[in-house]
Design a protein around this motif. Sequence first.
Motif, PDB file in Angstrom:
ATOM      1  N   SER A   4      -4.300  -2.194  -2.566  1.00 27.62           N
ATOM      2  CA  SER A   4      -5.524  -2.804  -2.703  1.00 27.62           C
ATOM      3  C   SER A   4      -6.718  -2.294  -1.990  1.00 27.62           C
ATOM      4  O   SER A   4      -7.902  -2.596  -2.259  1.00 27.62           O
ATOM      5  CB  SER A   4      -5.136  -4.294  -2.286  1.00 27.62           C
ATOM      6  OG  SER A   4      -4.940  -4.466  -0.985  1.00 27.62           O
ATOM      7  N   LEU A   5      -6.339  -1.520  -0.880  1.00 29.95           N
ATOM      8  CA  LEU A   5      -7.658  -1.053  -0.046  1.00 29.95           C
ATOM      9  C   LEU A   5      -8.154  -0.087  -0.619  1.00 29.95           C
ATOM     10  O   LEU A   5      -9.387  -0.151  -0.671  1.00 29.95           O
ATOM     11  CB  LEU A   5      -7.079  -0.397   1.321  1.00 29.95           C
ATOM     12  CG  LEU A   5      -8.129   0.087   2.107  1.00 29.95           C
ATOM     13  CD1 LEU A   5      -9.099  -0.704   2.484  1.00 29.95           C
ATOM     14  CD2 LEU A   5      -7.251   0.846   3.254  1.00 29.95           C
ATOM     15  N   TRP A   6      -7.324   0.697  -1.714  1.00 32.33           N
ATOM     16  CA  TRP A   6      -8.071   1.688  -2.464  1.00 32.33           C
ATOM     17  C   TRP A   6      -8.461   1.086  -3.699  1.00 32.33           C
ATOM     18  O   TRP A   6      -9.644   1.621  -4.252  1.00 32.33           O
ATOM     19  CB  TRP A   6      -6.939   2.726  -2.856  1.00 32.33           C
ATOM     20  CG  TRP A   6      -6.803   3.672  -1.873  1.00 32.33           C
ATOM     21  CD1 TRP A   6      -5.829   3.444  -0.823  1.00 32.33           C
ATOM     22  CD2 TRP A   6      -7.418   4.939  -1.589  1.00 32.33           C
ATOM     23  NE1 TRP A   6      -5.698   4.583   0.142  1.00 32.33           N
ATOM     24  CE2 TRP A   6      -6.767   5.690  -0.471  1.00 32.33           C
ATOM     25  CE3 TRP A   6      -8.124   5.678  -2.465  1.00 32.33           C
ATOM     26  CZ2 TRP A   6      -6.980   6.734   0.114  1.00 32.33           C
ATOM     27  CZ3 TRP A   6      -8.398   7.036  -1.774  1.00 32.33           C
ATOM     28  CH2 TRP A   6      -8.005   7.602  -0.678  1.00 32.33           C
ATOM     29  N   ARG A  64     -11.166  -2.169  -2.200  1.00 36.88           N
ATOM     30  CA  ARG A  64     -12.279  -2.136  -1.099  1.00 36.88           C
ATOM     31  C   ARG A  64     -12.646  -0.866  -0.556  1.00 36.88           C
ATOM     32  O   ARG A  64     -12.759  -0.409   0.516  1.00 36.88           O
ATOM     33  CB  ARG A  64     -11.546  -2.798   0.230  1.00 36.88           C
ATOM     34  CG  ARG A  64     -11.279  -4.390   0.141  1.00 36.88           C
ATOM     35  CD  ARG A  64     -10.624  -4.974   1.374  1.00 36.88           C
ATOM     36  NE  ARG A  64      -9.382  -4.716   1.543  1.00 36.88           N
ATOM     37  CZ  ARG A  64      -8.769  -4.852   2.510  1.00 36.88           C
ATOM     38  NH1 ARG A  64      -9.419  -5.547   3.548  1.00 36.88           N
ATOM     39  NH2 ARG A  64      -7.399  -4.411   2.874  1.00 36.88           N
ATOM     40  N   SER A  65     -12.659   0.277  -1.632  1.00 31.97           N
ATOM     41  CA  SER A  65     -13.138   1.452  -1.118  1.00 31.97           C
ATOM     42  C   SER A  65     -14.353   1.841  -2.347  1.00 31.97           C
ATOM     43  O   SER A  65     -14.659   1.373  -3.526  1.00 31.97           O
ATOM     44  CB  SER A  65     -11.870   2.511  -1.657  1.00 31.97           C
ATOM     45  OG  SER A  65     -11.562   2.444  -2.826  1.00 31.97           O
ATOM     46  N   ASN A 118      -5.203  -0.374   8.690  1.00 33.36           N
ATOM     47  CA  ASN A 118      -6.510  -0.784   8.196  1.00 33.36           C
ATOM     48  C   ASN A 118      -6.450  -2.021   7.261  1.00 33.36           C
ATOM     49  O   ASN A 118      -7.058  -1.887   6.051  1.00 33.36           O
ATOM     50  CB  ASN A 118      -7.004   0.673   7.101  1.00 33.36           C
ATOM     51  CG  ASN A 118      -7.107   1.738   8.130  1.00 33.36           C
ATOM     52  OD1 ASN A 118      -7.711   1.552   9.310  1.00 33.36           O
ATOM     53  ND2 ASN A 118      -6.656   2.684   7.650  1.00 33.36           N
ATOM     54  N   ALA A 119      -5.735  -2.898   7.898  1.00 36.13           N
ATOM     55  CA  ALA A 119      -5.813  -4.227   6.888  1.00 36.13           C
ATOM     56  C   ALA A 119      -6.884  -4.942   6.856  1.00 36.13           C
ATOM     57  O   ALA A 119      -7.055  -5.664   5.857  1.00 36.13           O
ATOM     58  CB  ALA A 119      -4.502  -5.015   7.609  1.00 36.13           C
ATOM     59  N   GLU A 120      -7.735  -5.120   7.963  1.00 29.92           N
ATOM     60  CA  GLU A 120      -8.926  -5.977   7.932  1.00 29.92           C
ATOM     61  C   GLU A 120     -10.141  -5.407   8.320  1.00 29.92           C
ATOM     62  O   GLU A 120     -10.138  -4.320   9.303  1.00 29.92           O
ATOM     63  CB  GLU A 120      -8.735  -7.218   8.970  1.00 29.92           C
ATOM     64  CG  GLU A 120      -7.379  -8.060   8.533  1.00 29.92           C
ATOM     65  CD  GLU A 120      -7.720  -8.788   7.329  1.00 29.92           C
ATOM     66  OE1 GLU A 120      -8.861  -8.970   6.885  1.00 29.92           O
ATOM     67  OE2 GLU A 120      -6.502  -9.429   6.937  1.00 29.92           O
ATOM     68  N   GLY A 158       0.823  -1.172   0.122  1.00 29.66           N
ATOM     69  CA  GLY A 158      -0.116  -0.020  -0.115  1.00 29.66           C
ATOM     70  C   GLY A 158       0.834   1.091  -0.065  1.00 29.66           C
ATOM     71  O   GLY A 158       2.272   1.173  -0.143  1.00 29.66           O
ATOM     72  N   TYR A 177     -11.765  -0.350  10.149  1.00 28.33           N
ATOM     73  CA  TYR A 177     -10.673  -1.368   9.910  1.00 28.33           C
ATOM     74  C   TYR A 177      -9.716  -1.535  11.164  1.00 28.33           C
ATOM     75  O   TYR A 177      -9.910  -0.721  12.108  1.00 28.33           O
ATOM     76  CB  TYR A 177      -9.964  -0.980   8.720  1.00 28.33           C
ATOM     77  CG  TYR A 177     -10.672  -1.081   7.253  1.00 28.33           C
ATOM     78  CD1 TYR A 177     -10.883  -2.204   6.465  1.00 28.33           C
ATOM     79  CD2 TYR A 177     -11.408   0.148   7.112  1.00 28.33           C
ATOM     80  CE1 TYR A 177     -11.516  -2.090   5.295  1.00 28.33           C
ATOM     81  CE2 TYR A 177     -12.043   0.264   5.853  1.00 28.33           C
ATOM     82  CZ  TYR A 177     -12.267  -0.905   4.978  1.00 28.33           C
ATOM     83  OH  TYR A 177     -12.889  -0.920   3.727  1.00 28.33           O
ATOM     84  N   SER A 217     -16.311  -2.061   3.062  1.00 31.35           N
ATOM     85  CA  SER A 217     -15.084  -2.546   2.291  1.00 31.35           C
ATOM     86  C   SER A 217     -15.709  -3.232   1.075  1.00 31.35           C
ATOM     87  O   SER A 217     -15.140  -3.620  -0.010  1.00 31.35           O
ATOM     88  CB  SER A 217     -14.074  -3.795   2.954  1.00 31.35           C
ATOM     89  OG  SER A 217     -15.120  -4.664   3.361  1.00 31.35           O
TER      90      SER A 217
END
Length: 407
Positions: free
Chosen positions: A54-56, A59-60, A147-149, A26, A327, A169
């Motif tokens: 990957s969060l962006w 999961r956004s 903010n991993a999970e 990230g 998260y 997410s």
Amino acid sequence: MSSCKEGEENQLKCLWVQGPIIVGAGPSGLAVSACLKNNGVPSVILERSDCIASLWQQRSYNRLKLHLPKQFCELPLLGFPENFPMYPTKHQFISYMESYAVHFSIEPRFKQVVQSAEFDHISGFWRVQTQDTEYISRWLIVATGENAEPVIPEIPGIEKFDGPVVHTSGYKSGLEFSNKRVLVVGCGNSGMEVSLDLCRHHASPHMVVRNTVHILPREMFGFSTFGIAMALLKWLPLRLVDKFLLLVATFTLGNTDKLGLRRPKTGPIELKNATGKTPVLDVGALSQIKSGKIKVMEGVREITRNGAKFLDGQEREFDSIILATGYKSNVPCWLKGSDFFTETGMPKTPFPNSWKGEKGLYTVGFTRRGLLGIASDAVKIARDLSDQWTTIKDCKNTCNSHIILQI
């Protein structure tokens, strides 16, 4: 990087990494990798997904924008393009991340799920195990962040609910909830923005406010609220700055307590520094609350088959439930034998000294200060590691010179 063992079919099973192993691709992992490279130190990034940030990317929600002006969200050594707006969109931020990786020739090893990482006291090295490879290095940099999970709260009766239950997410747009009655659990920045997005797609959001919350205007007097706060903190005590922010917020937004949004007794910046709880920067949700399009609800007592019962005795029916519950860190799941982190996956040592542990352990992205904190950590880590790297190289050169002289 070199192989220390090969399994059958020439698949690498054990790899020696000359520089540090970075877990996470990230913004944290990219920033520290770029700073290391700028100091002549190689590194290897292990990423569990198939892409950077990957969060962006995965999961956004679509309407997400940076909450702070871009100058406070730049990573080290490379700023945003000049033509980007003050508050870049999700897709603009992703393109910036991708350009950043290309610019510094950062190539993470994707689909490497770190199952364990532990310091080997016998060899003096870190051993990082993924599903198919063991990586070994003198240094380990934890860059998985805060903010991993997703946090999935335990709400009585939620398993009985007939409709869909989704965490933010997995939320993309309010389009799929058009004309639906939606229960949004959580009133942070995500809860507010999702509720606003639902309104704009003609859904009927009911937002659950479980705790107190600070709501500030995103801008004051035409300038970023965050920027004003940062400037004032250079000259004034934190609590005085908090009082100023709350005074202006009350003047511009009104008394939020009357809307069911009670403010904490601790000021917004002091609370953020102490607990990591970020104040909500209003981008339009508050006006929808005032108009009644977003309904504020007290805490949920129980989820029923068709809806929910609330603490104030109300009972309502809903078509869907969205969990805007934030998260958490996942470090305790895979980092073994280290007491540097708490049970919740945050460094025990507070900011600004949370970036360095013992035996070659480093962390980036755990400051509770967003992208600005990431940049600070990355620069410190690169400076510290480059000194060690230079010492090791000098030692090797000296040893090689002695061997040549003996020959």
